[in-house]
Structures are given as C-alpha cells and as structure tokens.
Design a protein around this motif. Structure first.
Motif, PDB file in Angstrom:
ATOM      1  N   MET A 120      52.531   4.875 -51.995  1.00  0.00           N
ATOM      2  CA  MET A 120      52.465   4.409 -50.611  1.00  0.00           C
ATOM      3  C   MET A 120      53.789   3.804 -50.152  1.00  0.00           C
ATOM      4  SD  MET A 120      49.665   5.173 -49.386  1.00  0.00           S
ATOM      5  CE  MET A 120      48.037   5.695 -49.851  1.00  0.00           C
ATOM      6  N   LEU A 121      54.454   3.103 -51.064  1.00  0.00           N
ATOM      7  CA  LEU A 121      55.706   2.445 -50.679  1.00  0.00           C
ATOM      8  C   LEU A 121      56.931   3.306 -50.986  1.00  0.00           C
ATOM      9  CD1 LEU A 121      54.937  -1.248 -51.758  1.00  0.00           C
ATOM     10  CD2 LEU A 121      54.903  -0.278 -49.463  1.00  0.00           C
ATOM     11  N   GLY A 122      56.680   4.459 -51.569  1.00  0.00           N
ATOM     12  CA  GLY A 122      57.791   5.368 -51.868  1.00  0.00           C
ATOM     13  C   GLY A 122      58.758   4.790 -52.885  1.00  0.00           C
ATOM     14  N   VAL A 123      58.214   4.079 -53.881  1.00  0.00           N
ATOM     15  CA  VAL A 123      59.075   3.514 -54.935  1.00  0.00           C
ATOM     16  C   VAL A 123      58.584   3.996 -56.298  1.00  0.00           C
ATOM     17  CG1 VAL A 123      59.674   1.417 -53.635  1.00  0.00           C
ATOM     18  CG2 VAL A 123      57.626   1.412 -55.087  1.00  0.00           C
ATOM     19  N   ASP A 124      59.374   3.700 -57.331  1.00  0.00           N
ATOM     20  CA  ASP A 124      58.951   4.084 -58.678  1.00  0.00           C
ATOM     21  C   ASP A 124      57.841   3.172 -59.164  1.00  0.00           C
ATOM     22  OD1 ASP A 124      60.825   6.077 -58.792  1.00  0.00           O
ATOM     23  OD2 ASP A 124      62.379   4.765 -59.663  1.00  0.00           O
ATOM     24  N   ARG A 125      56.998   3.723 -60.001  1.00  0.00           N
ATOM     25  CA  ARG A 125      55.974   2.896 -60.645  1.00  0.00           C
ATOM     26  C   ARG A 125      56.663   1.816 -61.452  1.00  0.00           C
ATOM     27  NH1 ARG A 125      51.492   6.988 -63.062  1.00  0.00           N
ATOM     28  NH2 ARG A 125      50.853   5.165 -64.253  1.00  0.00           N
ATOM     29  N   GLY A 126      56.062   0.645 -61.479  1.00  0.00           N
ATOM     30  CA  GLY A 126      56.633  -0.435 -62.286  1.00  0.00           C
ATOM     31  C   GLY A 126      57.546  -1.356 -61.495  1.00  0.00           C
ATOM     32  N   ILE A 127      57.922  -0.932 -60.302  1.00  0.00           N
ATOM     33  CA  ILE A 127      58.757  -1.796 -59.441  1.00  0.00           C
ATOM     34  C   ILE A 127      57.967  -3.075 -59.137  1.00  0.00           C
ATOM     35  CG2 ILE A 127      59.451  -1.976 -56.973  1.00  0.00           C
ATOM     36  CD1 ILE A 127      61.568  -0.466 -58.296  1.00  0.00           C
ATOM     37  N   ARG A 128      58.681  -4.189 -59.011  1.00  0.00           N
ATOM     38  CA  ARG A 128      58.001  -5.469 -58.813  1.00  0.00           C
ATOM     39  C   ARG A 128      57.365  -5.594 -57.427  1.00  0.00           C
ATOM     40  NH1 ARG A 128      60.856 -11.095 -60.361  1.00  0.00           N
ATOM     41  NH2 ARG A 128      59.060 -11.968 -61.422  1.00  0.00           N
ATOM     42  N   ASP A 219      63.806   1.295 -41.778  1.00  0.00           N
ATOM     43  CA  ASP A 219      62.801   2.342 -41.971  1.00  0.00           C
ATOM     44  C   ASP A 219      62.324   2.436 -43.425  1.00  0.00           C
ATOM     45  OD1 ASP A 219      61.287   3.848 -40.298  1.00  0.00           O
ATOM     46  OD2 ASP A 219      62.266   5.731 -40.840  1.00  0.00           O
ATOM     47  N   ARG A 220      62.376   1.299 -44.082  1.00  0.00           N
ATOM     48  CA  ARG A 220      61.895   1.265 -45.465  1.00  0.00           C
ATOM     49  C   ARG A 220      60.462   0.715 -45.471  1.00  0.00           C
ATOM     50  NH1 ARG A 220      64.513  -2.796 -49.881  1.00  0.00           N
ATOM     51  NH2 ARG A 220      64.462  -4.141 -48.052  1.00  0.00           N
ATOM     52  N   PRO A 221      59.530   1.430 -46.121  1.00  0.00           N
ATOM     53  CA  PRO A 221      58.185   0.867 -46.212  1.00  0.00           C
ATOM     54  C   PRO A 221      58.206  -0.344 -47.132  1.00  0.00           C
ATOM     55  CG  PRO A 221      58.276   3.052 -47.263  1.00  0.00           C
ATOM     56  CD  PRO A 221      59.656   2.729 -46.799  1.00  0.00           C
ATOM     57  N   PHE A 222      57.810  -1.495 -46.648  1.00  0.00           N
ATOM     58  CA  PHE A 222      57.857  -2.692 -47.496  1.00  0.00           C
ATOM     59  C   PHE A 222      56.487  -3.304 -47.737  1.00  0.00           C
ATOM     60  CE2 PHE A 222      56.953  -6.187 -44.611  1.00  0.00           C
ATOM     61  CZ  PHE A 222      57.149  -5.594 -43.365  1.00  0.00           C
ATOM     62  N   GLU A 223      55.474  -2.829 -46.993  1.00  0.00           N
ATOM     63  CA  GLU A 223      54.146  -3.431 -47.116  1.00  0.00           C
ATOM     64  C   GLU A 223      53.079  -2.348 -47.085  1.00  0.00           C
ATOM     65  OE1 GLU A 223      51.742  -6.919 -44.729  1.00  0.00           O
ATOM     66  OE2 GLU A 223      52.332  -5.171 -43.580  1.00  0.00           O
ATOM     67  N   TYR A 224      52.185  -2.407 -48.042  1.00  0.00           N
ATOM     68  CA  TYR A 224      51.007  -1.540 -48.030  1.00  0.00           C
ATOM     69  C   TYR A 224      49.792  -2.462 -48.029  1.00  0.00           C
ATOM     70  CZ  TYR A 224      47.303   1.424 -49.935  1.00  0.00           C
ATOM     71  OH  TYR A 224      46.113   2.067 -50.147  1.00  0.00           O
ATOM     72  N   VAL A 225      48.987  -2.382 -46.984  1.00  0.00           N
ATOM     73  CA  VAL A 225      47.860  -3.303 -46.822  1.00  0.00           C
ATOM     74  C   VAL A 225      46.540  -2.550 -46.768  1.00  0.00           C
ATOM     75  CG1 VAL A 225      46.965  -5.234 -45.446  1.00  0.00           C
ATOM     76  CG2 VAL A 225      49.345  -4.583 -45.243  1.00  0.00           C
ATOM     77  N   LYS A 226      45.596  -3.072 -47.500  1.00  0.00           N
ATOM     78  CA  LYS A 226      44.227  -2.548 -47.394  1.00  0.00           C
ATOM     79  C   LYS A 226      43.369  -3.684 -46.896  1.00  0.00           C
ATOM     80  CE  LYS A 226      42.142   0.229 -50.104  1.00  0.00           C
ATOM     81  NZ  LYS A 226      41.720   1.338 -50.926  1.00  0.00           N
ATOM     82  N   SER A 227      42.640  -3.448 -45.819  1.00  0.00           N
ATOM     83  CA  SER A 227      41.800  -4.540 -45.348  1.00  0.00           C
ATOM     84  C   SER A 227      40.402  -4.099 -44.986  1.00  0.00           C
ATOM     85  CB  SER A 227      42.444  -5.287 -44.185  1.00  0.00           C
ATOM     86  OG  SER A 227      43.232  -4.434 -43.433  1.00  0.00           O
ATOM     87  N   THR A 228      39.508  -5.043 -45.095  1.00  0.00           N
ATOM     88  CA  THR A 228      38.110  -4.837 -44.741  1.00  0.00           C
ATOM     89  C   THR A 228      37.807  -5.780 -43.592  1.00  0.00           C
ATOM     90  OG1 THR A 228      37.601  -4.363 -47.049  1.00  0.00           O
ATOM     91  CG2 THR A 228      35.735  -4.933 -45.635  1.00  0.00           C
ATOM     92  N   TYR A 229      37.607  -5.205 -42.427  1.00  0.00           N
ATOM     93  CA  TYR A 229      37.281  -6.002 -41.250  1.00  0.00           C
ATOM     94  C   TYR A 229      35.782  -5.954 -41.014  1.00  0.00           C
ATOM     95  CZ  TYR A 229      42.002  -6.907 -39.597  1.00  0.00           C
ATOM     96  OH  TYR A 229      43.267  -7.386 -39.459  1.00  0.00           O
ATOM     97  N   ARG A 230      35.216  -7.048 -40.555  1.00  0.00           N
ATOM     98  CA  ARG A 230      33.798  -7.055 -40.216  1.00  0.00           C
ATOM     99  C   ARG A 230      33.586  -6.196 -38.980  1.00  0.00           C
ATOM    100  NH1 ARG A 230      31.720 -13.118 -39.884  1.00  0.00           N
ATOM    101  NH2 ARG A 230      30.248 -12.007 -38.549  1.00  0.00           N
ATOM    102  N   ALA A 231      32.793  -5.125 -39.131  1.00  0.00           N
ATOM    103  CA  ALA A 231      32.590  -4.225 -37.994  1.00  0.00           C
ATOM    104  C   ALA A 231      31.676  -4.847 -36.942  1.00  0.00           C
ATOM    105  CB  ALA A 231      32.019  -2.899 -38.469  1.00  0.00           C
ATOM    106  N   ASP A 232      30.954  -5.908 -37.326  1.00  0.00           N
ATOM    107  CA  ASP A 232      30.111  -6.555 -36.319  1.00  0.00           C
ATOM    108  C   ASP A 232      30.936  -7.445 -35.402  1.00  0.00           C
ATOM    109  OD1 ASP A 232      30.624  -8.344 -38.441  1.00  0.00           O
ATOM    110  OD2 ASP A 232      28.870  -9.558 -37.953  1.00  0.00           O
ATOM    111  N   ARG A 233      32.192  -7.721 -35.792  1.00  0.00           N
ATOM    112  CA  ARG A 233      33.013  -8.649 -35.011  1.00  0.00           C
ATOM    113  C   ARG A 233      34.292  -8.007 -34.475  1.00  0.00           C
ATOM    114  NH1 ARG A 233      32.764 -11.628 -32.687  1.00  0.00           N
ATOM    115  NH2 ARG A 233      33.557 -13.668 -33.208  1.00  0.00           N
TER     116      ARG A 233
END
Ligand code: 16G
Length: 243
Positions: A120-128, A219-233
């Motif tokens: 997702m971030l276009g980096v090598d595995r193991g990167i911090r 134009d560097r991807p620096f954040e990959y976010v997964k979120s769960t929003y309450r669909a009732d709100r």
C-alpha cells in the motif's frame, strides 16, 4: 398539517413515511424523542394499523428511527455527513460541525511493514512503520476506529505528541508534511466483536469500512489507514459533475 391523500397513486405507507421524515427534518420530532404510537398515527391520518406499521418499520430499517423493547420507537441521531471529495482530518471535520473531537489511543507501536502495508505504501517489506490505533469520538461519542500505518521516516517527529488530544495531520503539518491527495475506498461491513466494545454498539451493527492512502507534497504515500465508521452515525456525500 400535511395529511394523507387517499386519491393519490402514492401508497399510503409511503406518504406516512414522508410525513414522519418531514417532522424529523423540521425538528418537530427531535433525536431521542418518542414518535407517536401506531394507534395515534392511525387515528390522526385515518389509515390502517398495517399501513402505520409498514411506514415505521421501513424508517427503522433505514436508520431514521430506532426501537427499544417495551419502550417504543424513537428518533435516531442525525448521521454526520462526510463530503467525500474533501481531504480533511477527523479533527477538522468535527470542528467544522461545531463538535468537539477527541481520541483514545489504543495502540502506538513501531513495527516492520508487513506485505500489505508495504504494498500500500509502495515500500519494501520490513521498512519501519508506526501503527497508530485510535477510537475517534465526537462530543464524547465514539464514531470510528482508525488504524493508521505511517512511514516512521515521516511520523517520527510527532511521536512525542499526545495524539489523544492533538490532530495527527496538524502535527505533521507543523513538521513540514503537507497532504497533497488521498485515495480512498468505502465498503459496507459489520462491526466485529473486538470493535463493538470500543464503538459502543453491538457486534454485527452496520459499519462503513474506509481505507485511505495519503500522499505528501512529494507525492509519496506516507499513510495507509483502515477505519471502521459507525454506519448508524455516518454517511458519505459527494457532488457529481457530468463528464
Ligand atoms: C481522518 C482520516 C485518517 C487520518 C485522520 C487524521 C478518513 C476516513 N480518515 O480520520 O486517514 O489519519 O483523519 O486525524 O477520513 P487527526 O488529524 O484528527 O488526528
């Protein structure tokens, strides 16, 4: 007061739905308030019990009303609208609405990027990577659970900040990181057992699953976010233009 037109080709239950919707819109019925009983609707509009029941049931299914066993049917809180085309932070979104944002930090860990995060971030595995998991609250009510995976390289200067009180994006801005764009997707889902407790809703409640990759000024991807929003709100809106 709007009535029900028996001559109209529009089904009566549908007309009643519109009437109730309108009462909520005009705040004649407010969030948390009980709506009139089926019997009252029948008397007021000269309709059958079945008609009233169907209208109410559909509004419950659509999330405008909710039922409490043995107590009655109530008006649900209005959903927060998020404009899909604006790249904003949760903090900014809430402030724009005059609400008070706060967060609870559940996890803040340094770890090597696994296969998905690396891709997702276009980096090598193991990167911090810094993994930040937060419950996001609006006026003290939980709205979403967010897990951000940030490039350590980019996030390292904001790790001392208390991210339960501060905006991640604002803090990144202070150290020179500017967001240039984000790629975001929405999926329907359910709140799982682990999330239910944090979000204050039962497991299996409807959820809006959002994934975002955020790019900086280079134009560097620096954040990959997964979120769960309450669909009732929460609901997402967007303006569409013809091509
Ligand atoms: C929003 C973003 C999230 C970002 C966060 C920063 C969505 C779906 N997600 O919640 O990607 O990490 O804002 O929030 O919009 P903050 O600046 O308020 O800490």
């Amino acid at each position: 007061m709007a009535g029900i037109d028996t001559e109209s080709p529009v089904p009566k239950y549908y007309q009643l739905k519109e009437i109730i919707r309108d009462m909520i819109e005009k705040e004649e019925l407010r969030a948390g308030q009980a709506i009139p009983s089926e019997r009252e609707f029948c008397e007021r509009y000269g309709i059958s019990r079945m008609t009233a029941r169907q209208a109410i049931m559909e509004l419950v299914n659509e999330g405008l009303l909710y039922r409490e066993q043995g107590r009655g049917t109530f008006v649900a809180e209005k959903k927060l609208q998020q404009e899909a085309a604006r790249l904003t932070s949760f903090t900014q979104d809430m402030r724009d609405r005059g609400m008070r944002p706060s967060s609870r930090v559940l996890e803040l860990e340094m770890e090597p990027a696994g296969p998905v995060v690396a891709r997702m971030l276009g980096v090598d595995r193991g990167i911090r990577i810094v993994r930040l998991r937060r419950v996001r609250d609006a006026d003290g009510e939980p709205m979403a659970l967010e897990t951000s995976h940030l490039l350590y390289e980019v996030a390292k200067d904001v790790l001392d900040v208390d991210l339960s009180k501060r905006s991640l994006y604002e803090e990144l801005g202070k150290v020179g990181v500017r967001m240039s764009r984000a790629e975001q997707s929405y999926e329907a889902g359910l709140v799982n057992e682990a999330e239910a407790e944090h979000l204050g809703v039962p497991a299996g409640s409807p959820a809006l699953l959002i994934e975002r990759i955020t790019f900086d000024q280079n134009d560097r991807p620096f954040e990959y976010v997964k979120s769960t929003y309450r669909a009732d709100r929460y609901r997402v809106t967007t303006v569409l233009y013809p091509q």
